[in-house]
Design a protein around this motif. Structure first.
Motif, mmCIF file in Angstrom:
data_model
loop_
_atom_site.group_PDB
_atom_site.id
_atom_site.type_symbol
_atom_site.label_atom_id
_atom_site.label_comp_id
_atom_site.label_asym_id
_atom_site.label_seq_id
_atom_site.Cartn_x
_atom_site.Cartn_y
_atom_site.Cartn_z
ATOM 1 N N ALA A 54 0.840 -1.367 -0.140
ATOM 2 C CA ALA A 54 -0.059 -0.013 0.102
ATOM 3 C C ALA A 54 0.936 1.190 0.086
ATOM 4 O O ALA A 54 0.665 2.077 -0.658
ATOM 5 C CB ALA A 54 -1.202 -0.120 1.265
ATOM 6 N N ALA A 55 1.854 1.333 0.679
ATOM 7 C CA ALA A 55 2.900 2.436 0.999
ATOM 8 C C ALA A 55 3.562 2.591 -0.361
ATOM 9 O O ALA A 55 3.608 3.630 -0.924
ATOM 10 C CB ALA A 55 3.972 2.145 1.884
ATOM 11 N N ALA A 63 3.740 12.118 -5.374
ATOM 12 C CA ALA A 63 5.110 12.644 -5.015
ATOM 13 C C ALA A 63 4.916 13.327 -3.855
ATOM 14 O O ALA A 63 5.930 13.423 -3.195
ATOM 15 C CB ALA A 63 5.834 13.310 -6.228
ATOM 16 N N SER A 64 3.740 14.086 -3.750
ATOM 17 C CA SER A 64 3.719 15.117 -2.718
ATOM 18 C C SER A 64 3.276 14.573 -1.449
ATOM 19 O O SER A 64 3.022 13.304 -1.205
ATOM 20 C CB SER A 64 2.774 16.333 -3.203
ATOM 21 O OG SER A 64 1.450 15.684 -2.961
ATOM 22 N N GLU A 65 3.809 15.279 -0.320
ATOM 23 C CA GLU A 65 3.115 14.903 1.209
ATOM 24 C C GLU A 65 1.759 14.574 1.099
ATOM 25 O O GLU A 65 0.728 15.428 0.324
ATOM 26 C CB GLU A 65 3.419 15.766 1.823
ATOM 27 C CG GLU A 65 3.096 15.302 3.554
ATOM 28 C CD GLU A 65 3.692 16.273 4.741
ATOM 29 O OE1 GLU A 65 2.843 17.484 4.959
ATOM 30 O OE2 GLU A 65 4.802 15.922 5.389
ATOM 31 N N LEU A 66 1.232 13.430 1.866
ATOM 32 C CA LEU A 66 -0.096 13.415 1.934
ATOM 33 C C LEU A 66 -0.855 13.981 3.137
ATOM 34 O O LEU A 66 -0.100 13.795 4.298
ATOM 35 C CB LEU A 66 -0.229 11.671 1.941
ATOM 36 C CG LEU A 66 0.435 11.113 0.638
ATOM 37 C CD1 LEU A 66 0.685 9.597 1.119
ATOM 38 C CD2 LEU A 66 -0.332 11.129 -0.491
ATOM 39 N N ARG A 147 -0.498 13.888 8.630
ATOM 40 C CA ARG A 147 0.363 14.247 7.325
ATOM 41 C C ARG A 147 1.822 13.189 7.399
ATOM 42 O O ARG A 147 2.181 12.846 8.312
ATOM 43 C CB ARG A 147 0.625 15.430 7.547
ATOM 44 C CG ARG A 147 -0.359 16.250 6.952
ATOM 45 C CD ARG A 147 -0.302 17.611 7.161
ATOM 46 N NE ARG A 147 -1.268 18.604 6.923
ATOM 47 C CZ ARG A 147 -2.190 18.824 7.686
ATOM 48 N NH1 ARG A 147 -2.076 18.619 8.979
ATOM 49 N NH2 ARG A 147 -3.392 19.526 7.392
ATOM 50 N N GLY A 148 2.124 12.901 6.225
ATOM 51 C CA GLY A 148 3.369 12.228 5.888
ATOM 52 C C GLY A 148 3.195 11.319 4.777
ATOM 53 O O GLY A 148 2.493 11.553 3.860
ATOM 54 N N ASP A 149 4.165 10.677 4.379
ATOM 55 C CA ASP A 149 4.236 9.916 3.233
ATOM 56 C C ASP A 149 3.809 8.329 3.502
ATOM 57 O O ASP A 149 3.423 8.286 4.432
ATOM 58 C CB ASP A 149 5.766 9.679 2.623
ATOM 59 C CG ASP A 149 6.573 9.196 3.595
ATOM 60 O OD1 ASP A 149 6.361 8.687 4.777
ATOM 61 O OD2 ASP A 149 7.881 9.194 3.600
ATOM 62 N N GLY A 150 3.701 7.663 2.434
ATOM 63 C CA GLY A 150 3.129 6.046 2.267
ATOM 64 C C GLY A 150 3.828 5.394 3.458
ATOM 65 O O GLY A 150 2.733 4.960 4.381
ATOM 66 N N ARG A 152 4.805 6.109 6.387
ATOM 67 C CA ARG A 152 4.480 6.855 7.839
ATOM 68 C C ARG A 152 3.051 6.436 7.972
ATOM 69 O O ARG A 152 2.558 5.942 9.075
ATOM 70 C CB ARG A 152 4.797 8.237 7.951
ATOM 71 C CG ARG A 152 4.454 8.663 9.052
ATOM 72 C CD ARG A 152 4.552 9.904 9.550
ATOM 73 N NE ARG A 152 4.259 10.350 10.757
ATOM 74 C CZ ARG A 152 3.321 11.262 10.915
ATOM 75 N NH1 ARG A 152 3.075 12.283 10.203
ATOM 76 N NH2 ARG A 152 2.926 11.689 12.341
ATOM 77 N N ILE A 153 2.327 6.622 6.922
ATOM 78 C CA ILE A 153 0.729 6.180 6.918
ATOM 79 C C ILE A 153 0.479 5.025 7.435
ATOM 80 O O ILE A 153 -0.433 4.651 8.147
ATOM 81 C CB ILE A 153 0.068 6.626 5.685
ATOM 82 C CG1 ILE A 153 0.144 8.366 5.399
ATOM 83 C CG2 ILE A 153 -1.299 6.310 5.713
ATOM 84 C CD1 ILE A 153 -0.274 9.062 4.240
#
Length: 213
Positions: A54-55, A63-66, A147-150, A152-153
Motif C-alpha cells: 500500500a505504501a 510525489a507530494s506529502e499526503l 500528514r506524511g508519506d506512504g 508513515r501512514i
C-alpha cells in the motif's frame, strides 16, 4: 485474487466494490447536505494488499506529502479507516467545502477542521452504510488528521499487528466542478478480514435469493 492468505473470488470482489460504492454514494449525499452543492464520489477499483505494498502503491502515484483523516472502527469487523489525499488535493477540498474566496492563509487555518469534518462524513457514512447492508453495526472513534508519506501512514501503531492487510480503494471525487482524487484505505488484521469476507458471502446469498424469488 490472492494476497497472503486471503482469497477473494470475483463475486466477492464485485460484491465488496458494490458495497463500497453504495457507502460512498450515501456519504456523498451527506456531504452535499453539509456544503449545499453536488458531490460525486465513486470507487472504480478495490485491492487487498500488504502495508508495504500500500505504501509503495501510493508512493508511485503521489510525489507530494499526503494528508490523512483516520478513524478506528469496532464491531463485527474492526480496523482503522483512512481517507487519504495528496496535500494539494486536500487544500482544494477545503476550498470546495469552506468557500472559494478564502485566502491561502485562511485555507491553512481551516484545513484540519474542514478535513476532519469532511473525513468524518465520508468514512462514517461509507462504513455505517456497509455495516447496515451486511446487517451489522460498527462504532467509530473521533477522526484525527495526520500528514506524511506512504510508509508513515501505513506503519503499525502500538500493539497493532504488523502483518495486517490493507483494503485499498481508489476514489474519484468531484465537488464544485473540481476533480479531487483520493484514496480510502481500511487496515484490518486477518481475523477481521475473514469476518468481513463471511459477511460479504451472506450479502451475496441474500441478493441472489431476492433475484431468484
Amino acid at each position: 485474487m490472492t494476497t497472503g492468505t486471503v482469497d477473494l473470488t470475483e463475486l466477492q470482489r464485485d460484491a465488496f466494490t458494490e458495497l463500497v460504492n453504495i457507502g460512498v454514494s450515501k456519504a456523498a449525499a451527506s456531504l452535499r447536505k453539509m456544503i449545499g452543492v453536488q458531490v460525486l464520489l465513486s470507487v472504480p477499483a478495490v485491492e487487498i494488499v500488504s502495508r508495504a505494498q500500500a505504501a509503495r502503491m501510493i508512493g508511485e502515484r503521489e510525489a507530494s506529502e499526503l494528508v490523512v483523516v483516520q478513524q478506528d472502527f469496532q464491531g463485527a469487523f474492526a480496523g482503522r479507516a483512512l481517507l487519504i489525499f495528496p496535500q494539494e488535493n486536500g487544500r482544494e477540498l477545503v476550498r470546495a467545502v469552506a468557500g472559494e474566496e478564502l485566502t491561502a492563509e485562511e485555507v491553512a487555518e481551516l484545513e484540519d477542521e474542514a478535513l476532519t469534518e469532511t473525513g468524518n462524513v465520508i468514512l462514517n457514512g461509507c462504513l455505517a452504510t456497509m455495516a447496515n447492508l451486511l446487517q451489522r453495526t460498527l462504532s467509530m472513534s473521533l477522526p484525527e488528521v495526520m500528514r506524511g508519506d506512504g510508509p508513515r501512514i501505513f506503519q503499525p501503531l502500538g500493539d497493532e499487528a504488523t502483518d495486517s492487510l490493507v483494503l485499498f480503494l481508489y476514489i474519484n471525487f468531484a465537488v464544485r466542478e473540481r476533480d479531487i482524487r483520493g484514496y480510502i484505505a481500511m487496515l484490518m488484521d486477518l481475523p477481521s478480514l475473514e469476518s468481513l469476507t463471511a459477511l460479504i458471502d451472506g450479502f451475496v446469498e441474500r441478493a441472489l435469493g431476492e433475484t431468484e424469488s
